[in-house]
Design a protein around this motif. Structure first.
Motif, mmCIF file in Angstrom:
data_model
loop_
_atom_site.group_PDB
_atom_site.id
_atom_site.type_symbol
_atom_site.label_atom_id
_atom_site.label_comp_id
_atom_site.label_asym_id
_atom_site.label_seq_id
_atom_site.Cartn_x
_atom_site.Cartn_y
_atom_site.Cartn_z
ATOM 1 N N LYS A 117 9.972 4.365 -42.155
ATOM 2 C CA LYS A 117 9.573 3.029 -42.571
ATOM 3 C C LYS A 117 8.888 2.333 -41.406
ATOM 4 N N LEU A 118 7.867 1.549 -41.733
ATOM 5 C CA LEU A 118 7.117 0.836 -40.701
ATOM 6 C C LEU A 118 7.067 -0.648 -41.029
ATOM 7 N N THR A 119 7.736 -1.441 -40.217
ATOM 8 C CA THR A 119 7.704 -2.895 -40.392
ATOM 9 C C THR A 119 6.510 -3.476 -39.636
ATOM 10 N N GLY A 120 6.146 -4.689 -39.998
ATOM 11 C CA GLY A 120 5.027 -5.331 -39.335
ATOM 12 C C GLY A 120 5.252 -5.513 -37.843
ATOM 13 N N GLY A 121 6.481 -5.877 -37.468
ATOM 14 C CA GLY A 121 6.782 -6.072 -36.060
ATOM 15 C C GLY A 121 6.672 -4.796 -35.257
ATOM 16 N N ALA A 122 7.225 -3.713 -35.783
ATOM 17 C CA ALA A 122 7.150 -2.428 -35.084
ATOM 18 C C ALA A 122 5.709 -1.956 -34.985
ATOM 19 N N GLU A 123 4.940 -2.146 -36.052
ATOM 20 C CA GLU A 123 3.545 -1.722 -36.055
ATOM 21 C C GLU A 123 2.766 -2.435 -34.942
ATOM 22 N N GLY A 145 3.269 4.762 -42.044
ATOM 23 C CA GLY A 145 4.634 5.095 -42.451
ATOM 24 C C GLY A 145 4.676 5.487 -43.914
ATOM 25 N N ILE A 146 5.891 5.656 -44.439
ATOM 26 C CA ILE A 146 6.023 6.137 -45.814
ATOM 27 C C ILE A 146 5.454 5.155 -46.824
ATOM 28 N N GLU A 147 5.480 3.858 -46.498
ATOM 29 C CA GLU A 147 4.923 2.880 -47.433
ATOM 30 C C GLU A 147 3.422 3.110 -47.625
ATOM 31 N N GLN A 148 2.709 3.351 -46.515
ATOM 32 C CA GLN A 148 1.274 3.589 -46.589
ATOM 33 C C GLN A 148 0.973 4.931 -47.239
ATOM 34 N N ILE A 149 1.781 5.938 -46.900
ATOM 35 C CA ILE A 149 1.583 7.258 -47.505
ATOM 36 C C ILE A 149 1.759 7.177 -49.015
ATOM 37 N N GLU A 150 2.804 6.462 -49.461
ATOM 38 C CA GLU A 150 3.038 6.304 -50.896
ATOM 39 C C GLU A 150 1.852 5.612 -51.566
ATOM 40 N N ALA A 151 1.319 4.593 -50.915
ATOM 41 C CA ALA A 151 0.185 3.853 -51.489
ATOM 42 C C ALA A 151 -1.029 4.762 -51.635
ATOM 43 N N TRP A 152 -1.291 5.585 -50.621
ATOM 44 C CA TRP A 152 -2.436 6.486 -50.699
ATOM 45 C C TRP A 152 -2.227 7.582 -51.746
ATOM 46 N N LEU A 153 -1.005 8.086 -51.864
ATOM 47 C CA LEU A 153 -0.741 9.113 -52.870
ATOM 48 C C LEU A 153 -0.868 8.551 -54.284
ATOM 49 N N LYS A 154 -0.563 7.275 -54.422
ATOM 50 C CA LYS A 154 -0.749 6.632 -55.719
ATOM 51 C C LYS A 154 -2.236 6.484 -56.030
ATOM 52 N N GLU A 155 -3.024 6.188 -54.992
ATOM 53 C CA GLU A 155 -4.465 6.016 -55.176
ATOM 54 C C GLU A 155 -5.178 7.357 -55.337
ATOM 55 N N PHE A 156 -4.647 8.385 -54.636
ATOM 56 C CA PHE A 156 -5.256 9.719 -54.693
ATOM 57 C C PHE A 156 -4.210 10.745 -55.138
ATOM 58 N N PRO A 157 -3.797 10.724 -56.399
ATOM 59 C CA PRO A 157 -2.719 11.611 -56.867
ATOM 60 C C PRO A 157 -3.036 13.086 -56.738
ATOM 61 N N GLU A 158 -4.327 13.427 -56.660
ATOM 62 C CA GLU A 158 -4.690 14.841 -56.526
ATOM 63 C C GLU A 158 -4.222 15.433 -55.203
#
Length: 319
Positions: A117-123, A145-158
């Motif tokens: 997980k990546l919080t704004g402060g840590a980033e 982090g996993i939040e960004q990875i999840e977002a990209w996988l949702k955008e690019f499911p392939e």
């Protein structure tokens, strides 16, 4: 869509990162290879397609690193990952390698992926630290982090299909995040509460009948009732307080997720004893705060069951 990144291992996580980089940077992105200093990097040379955005693309050499952990619910802010006062953490150990590449003009932009997980402060803190130590503009550094990875996988499911990454399909996999917040708030409430309420909440289905419907053994049901029944009224009153409306919404989100998972995966368990034990173990293993409040975690699971929020019940209470 959630994925079990912890179970991928280093190699498969790297394959996932490369597949994402080919979509985000371009097909020229090269896979991970061991360098002369033992580190493993992926690389892209050219004009990025989508990083940091399609309107403001990076140009030059992009170095990508992937840091996988088998631990559950880990974060970038933990000291094993980033601690500027120590040399024994992932970021500190990577700094000399990044500086070397930067000094040799083999790095213009830097991307770090981790299944944490990546919080704004840590980033902000980590990006500023790398920028200062390695003389790289902060605008040329990206942490994923996993939040960004999840977002990209949702955008690019392939991408998930390309690396045979399946959604979490293990029996009764649930997220501990919302429950952790509820437990933390209730734990603080208990410390300041003047007295306990001994009257249990009114259940929609009689306890014995519910146990029969859900195939919970009499011995297990008796032990749950003996240990946790006295606390359930106070928790119900806690959720009913107007000031705790947001926590009530979180609780409702939790029980919805739990109940839907139980319905979908229940056939893999012989008794509801096993369901309760599996949920408790999963939550306690995945979240440090729940692990520090094991009894409260198990009590809340009992409340969910007693209050007919999880498990099979009847609309009209019977005894």
């Amino acid at each position: 869509m959630k994925y079990a990144y912890e179970d991928l291992g280093d190699t498969r996580f790297e394959e996932l990162v490369v597949a994402l980089c080919r979509r985000l940077l371009g097909m020229a992105a090269q896979g991970f290879a061991k360098g002369p200093d033992g580190g493993r990097d992926a690389k892209f040379v050219g004009t990025a397609e989508l990083l940091p955005s399609s309107k403001d693309s990076w140009r030059g050499t992009v170095i990508v690193q992937a840091k996988h952990t088998y631990g559950y619910n880990r974060s970038f802010s933990e000291t094993d990952f980033f601690n500027p006062a120590s040399s024994k953490n992932i970021i500190s150990e990577e700094i000399p390698r990044i500086k070397k590449l930067r000094g040799a003009k083999q790095l213009d932009h830097y991307v770090l992926f981790a299944n944490r997980k990546l919080t704004g402060g840590a980033e902000s803190n980590i990006r500023a630290h790398i920028s200062k130590e390695c003389s790289i503009p902060e605008t040329s550094i990206m942490l994923c982090g996993i939040e960004q990875i999840e977002a990209w996988l949702k955008e690019f499911p392939e991408v998930a299909s390309q690396v045979n990454l399946d959604p979490i399909d293990s029996p009764l996999i649930v997220s501990p995040d919302e429950l952790s917040e509820v437990v933390q708030a209730f734990a603080k409430h208990l410390k300041s509460a003047a007295s306990e309420m001994d009257t249990p909440p009114t259940q929609r289905t009689g306890y014995e009948r519910k146990n029969t419907l859900n195939n919970m053994t009499p011995e297990y049901a008796k032990e749950l009732r003996r240990r946790y029944l006295k606390d359930t009224a106070q928790f119900k009153a806690f959720l009913a307080e107007p000031a705790n409306e947001n926590l009530l919404r979180l609780y409702e989100t939790v029980v919805e997720e739990f109940q839907l998972n139980i319905i979908a995966k229940r056939k893999g368990y012989q008794t509801f004893d096993e369901v309760m034990n599996h949920l408790a173990s999963l939550l306690i293993d995945r979240d440090p705060l729940l692990r520090a409040n094991k009894r409260l975690t198990r009590m809340l699971l009992f409340y969910m069951y007693w209050n007919c929020d999880i498990g099979e019940g009847e609309d009209v209470a019977t005894n």
